[in-house]
Design an enzyme around this catalytic site. Structure first.
Site, PDB file in Angstrom:
ATOM      1  N   ASP A 245       0.835  -1.203   0.000  1.00  0.00           N
ATOM      2  CA  ASP A 245       0.000   0.000   0.000  1.00  0.00           C
ATOM      3  C   ASP A 245       0.873   1.258   0.000  1.00  0.00           C
ATOM      4  O   ASP A 245       2.036   1.233   0.416  1.00  0.00           O
ATOM      5  CB  ASP A 245      -0.889   0.022   1.253  1.00  0.00           C
ATOM      6  CG  ASP A 245      -1.910  -1.107   1.230  1.00  0.00           C
ATOM      7  OD1 ASP A 245      -2.263  -1.569   0.132  1.00  0.00           O
ATOM      8  OD2 ASP A 245      -2.343  -1.515   2.330  1.00  0.00           O
TER       9      ASP A 245
HETATM   10  N1  URA Z   1      -1.307  -6.056   3.706  1.00  0.00           N
HETATM   11  C1  URA Z   1      -1.779  -4.788   3.769  1.00  0.00           C
HETATM   12  O1  URA Z   1      -2.804  -4.532   4.386  1.00  0.00           O
HETATM   13  N2  URA Z   1      -1.066  -3.834   3.156  1.00  0.00           N
HETATM   14  C2  URA Z   1       0.081  -4.050   2.486  1.00  0.00           C
HETATM   15  O2  URA Z   1       0.686  -3.127   1.952  1.00  0.00           O
HETATM   16  C3  URA Z   1       0.550  -5.382   2.420  1.00  0.00           C
HETATM   17  C4  URA Z   1      -0.167  -6.372   3.043  1.00  0.00           C
END
Ligand code: URA
Length: 235
Positions: free
Chosen positions: A102
């Site tokens: 993310d």
């Molecule tokens: N899980 C998440 O919630 N975000 C990420 O960036 C990776 C795994």
């Protein structure tokens, strides 16, 4: 000479299955002619055009391990002009991230122009273990902790952590280490959100046998041949 769909997948345009669909839909041309036959053999000198884009044949395969900073998007380009993980790497090759983190997640992400390896690692059947450190709101109760350890259903599918440990409890938040095999988008945030403990900060510390080592935020290194071979052997 190689099969058309294999060349398309190996050069990172899309997966082999999607390449086959594009061929069947008449969206692939070789030297200006539409090819509908799946097994068609082509070579590196042929010009392959997919949906109007000429496929760039990669000569040199490159592999990078980046410590992604917060506020960087895990894609090649961004319509909103935000910084991308690709822009942090100094290379002329057409690389892209293997999977995604993310915008606000930090840590280990792999980038490559090797479509074969990327497709292999991102295949849902390929269970690569990833370790995350999450700072969550509040403190997990014993029943929440043991419930999660046994497995938790997220959007109809069970996730069973391969490792779960509370590292620290500070005021109204906790630091939790969690390892999972799957790669659904936002999965760690969804896990803790469903328990009523939203994630405040998230970092990926390892991907299979690869760790961040002493790479600082924004720093990256190339993978060794041995590491690349080991990633291929994960299938
Ligand atoms: N899980 C998440 O919630 N975000 C990420 O960036 C990776 C795994």
């Amino acid at each position: 000479m190689e099969r058309l769909q294999k060349i398309i997948a190996n050069n990172g345009y899309t997966s082999r299955r999607k390449a086959e669909e594009l061929i069947k839909m008449g969206k692939v041309k070789v030297n200006g002619k539409v090819i509908l036959e799946l097994g068609t053999k082509v070579n590196k000198e042929d010009t392959i055009e997919i949906e109007g884009n000429v496929l760039k044949i990669n000569e040199k395969k490159v592999y990078y391990l980046l410590n992604k900073p917060r506020g960087v998007i895990s894609s090649v380009t961004d319509p909103e002009n935000r910084k991308t993980v690709v822009s942090l790497i100094d290379t002329d090759e057409r690389i892209y991230p293997i999977g995604r983190l993310d915008y606000d997640t930090t840590g280990l992400i792999l980038l490559t122009n090797d479509g074969e390896l990327a497709n292999l690692l991102m295949h849902p059947k390929n269970e690569v273990e990833k370790k995350y450190i999450a700072k969550i709101e509040g403190v997990l109760s014993p029943s929440e902790f043991y419930g999660l350890k046994k497995g938790i259903v997220i959007e109809g599918r069970k996730v069973i952590p391969t490792h779960l440990k509370v590292k620290k409890e500070i005021e109204n938040s906790s630091i939790v280490e969690i390892c999972i095999l799957e790669g659904r988008n936002h999965i760690v945030k969804k896990i803790f959100e469903s328990l009523g403990h939203p994630v405040e900060k998230l970092k990926r510390e390892s991907y299979a046998f690869l760790t961040l080592g002493n790479l600082k935020s924004g720093e990256y290194r190339e993978l060794s041949l041995k590491e690349v071979k080991k990633l291929y052997s994960l299938k």
